[in-house]
Scaffold this motif. Sequence first.
Motif, PDB file in Angstrom:
ATOM      1  N   VAL A  59       0.842  -1.205   0.000  1.00 40.79           N
ATOM      2  CA  VAL A  59       0.000   0.000   0.000  1.00 40.79           C
ATOM      3  C   VAL A  59       0.873   1.249   0.000  1.00 40.79           C
ATOM      4  O   VAL A  59       0.603   2.221  -0.716  1.00 40.79           O
ATOM      5  N   LEU A  60       1.954   1.248   0.811  1.00 34.76           N
ATOM      6  CA  LEU A  60       2.873   2.380   0.826  1.00 34.76           C
ATOM      7  C   LEU A  60       3.517   2.557  -0.544  1.00 34.76           C
ATOM      8  O   LEU A  60       3.664   3.694  -1.044  1.00 34.76           O
ATOM      9  N   SER A  81      -6.090  -4.276  -5.723  1.00 30.81           N
ATOM     10  CA  SER A  81      -5.699  -3.675  -4.448  1.00 30.81           C
ATOM     11  C   SER A  81      -5.863  -2.164  -4.487  1.00 30.81           C
ATOM     12  O   SER A  81      -6.333  -1.546  -3.521  1.00 30.81           O
ATOM     13  N   ALA A  82      -5.486  -1.567  -5.609  1.00 31.90           N
ATOM     14  CA  ALA A  82      -5.633  -0.109  -5.746  1.00 31.90           C
ATOM     15  C   ALA A  82      -7.108   0.293  -5.702  1.00 31.90           C
ATOM     16  O   ALA A  82      -7.475   1.279  -5.051  1.00 31.90           O
ATOM     17  N   ARG A  83      -7.967  -0.465  -6.390  1.00 30.57           N
ATOM     18  CA  ARG A  83      -9.395  -0.134  -6.396  1.00 30.57           C
ATOM     19  C   ARG A  83      -9.996  -0.211  -4.997  1.00 30.57           C
ATOM     20  O   ARG A  83     -10.933   0.521  -4.675  1.00 30.57           O
ATOM     21  N   SER A  84      -9.473  -1.111  -4.144  1.00 32.85           N
ATOM     22  CA  SER A  84     -10.018  -1.224  -2.788  1.00 32.85           C
ATOM     23  C   SER A  84      -9.788   0.042  -1.980  1.00 32.85           C
ATOM     24  O   SER A  84     -10.447   0.266  -0.966  1.00 32.85           O
ATOM     25  N   THR A  86      -6.921   4.230  -9.054  1.00 27.98           N
ATOM     26  CA  THR A  86      -6.820   3.546 -10.343  1.00 27.98           C
ATOM     27  C   THR A  86      -5.412   3.733 -10.852  1.00 27.98           C
ATOM     28  O   THR A  86      -4.792   4.783 -10.651  1.00 27.98           O
ATOM     29  N   LEU A  87      -4.872   2.710 -11.521  1.00 31.75           N
ATOM     30  CA  LEU A  87      -3.486   2.757 -11.977  1.00 31.75           C
ATOM     31  C   LEU A  87      -3.342   3.196 -13.427  1.00 31.75           C
ATOM     32  O   LEU A  87      -2.278   3.626 -13.847  1.00 31.75           O
TER      33      LEU A  87
END
Length: 440
Positions: free
Chosen positions: A56-57, A87-90, A94-95
């Motif tokens: 996450v970091l 994981s980003a959407r949670s 968005t990437l």
Amino acid sequence: MPGAPSPPALPPADARAAADRRAATGVAGLDRILGGGLPAGESYLVHGAPGTGKTVLGLHFLLEGARRGETGLFFSVTQRPADLARSARSHGWTLDPPTGAAPGGRVVVHQLAADAAEDPAGQVLFRTADVELGEVLREVTAVLDRVRPTRIVFDAVAELRFLARDPVRFERELFALRALFDASGATVLLTDGRPGPADGVEGGELAHIAHGVLALEHAPTELGTDVRRLRVVKVRGLAYREGHHDFRITDAGLVVHPRLAADDVQDVAGAARTAHGAEDAGAQLPSGVASLDALLGGGLAAGTSCLIVGPSGTGKSTTATVYACAAAARGQRVALFLFEERPATVLRRSDGLGLPLRAHVTDGRVALTPVSTGQLTPGEFADAVRRQVTERGVALVVIDSLTGYLSAMGNARLLMTQLHDLLQYLSAHGVLTLLVVAQH
């Protein structure tokens, strides 16, 4: 003097500016701890057990770069691009492309060992034992040449350790990897799943080659939520805030609560205490009850802390509420932190006593904040008080009760130290603090 050696030449102004350039991590609390971010162009180790928030970091770090128009590169072995995107959407991110990114900003995810096969059951099979370290380094080199990132997260240190098998060879390969990153000029986060000191050194072999080390910890508690803490072990050439700092992983990502320290007090020492709506240091803050103010010589002094002590039912909370209403009537802002009662109960009791607390809450001069026992760490609580001072400009803070605070937070010895730092911070800002204490 003839024959004396010439003093070393100062680096050009642009070189000094580059050395001072910071790469913000995208985590506001961590950037406060680091004084603005990580020195750019260096490699840093982020280590901690699984579940401590390393990935996450790393996403915070890359997305912050993309927001500034930079290119970020995430090297992964165990996590596929789809896993990272999920994981980003949670966290609402968005990437491709990141929300709010400046022109040119992007995040590229590259999965090492790309020749992995997939069996009929859908399981990904990485033939890591058959992959040579040289092939991994060549793959990294090719991707760096193609993407040309300014920020890198290398989430594959454990894989390199497994492939090397021998500690000496592993350290040699780490130096080769760092040379690649140094040549790219990027700021790099190397994540490692080792939870603590390895070989007697915090961060193990990586600590020797990294410019800085961040340690993430995750510990269960007997009651309530688990505790997560962050510590900056080292950052060469940078003055940072030492000690453990509480943090949480939320829907918005990492939220770090920097520990209150002497720096916070020194920032305001000698400054006018009228900042943030507080009275001048030493000014008397009356309660509005003539006999009580006469007993106290005009009232309690701004920038001090006062214990209101007594058995249950003797009017401790009522006295604190009287002071809160008087401060609000003077146009000051007040924060009440309630450990044992709900705001609705406090408001009903105030209505019954004829105290206009409800009106002051409605107009925003008084904030009632319930504190759920077992759900808040001492660092989170101190940061919540700090925000009341810096964002709302409160002149009076009420902790009702200190007994509930001590019972809820646990570890009394460390807690008293944190409470002392908190009271020093409030005193330095000219804030009057009332601490309600139940006496049995």
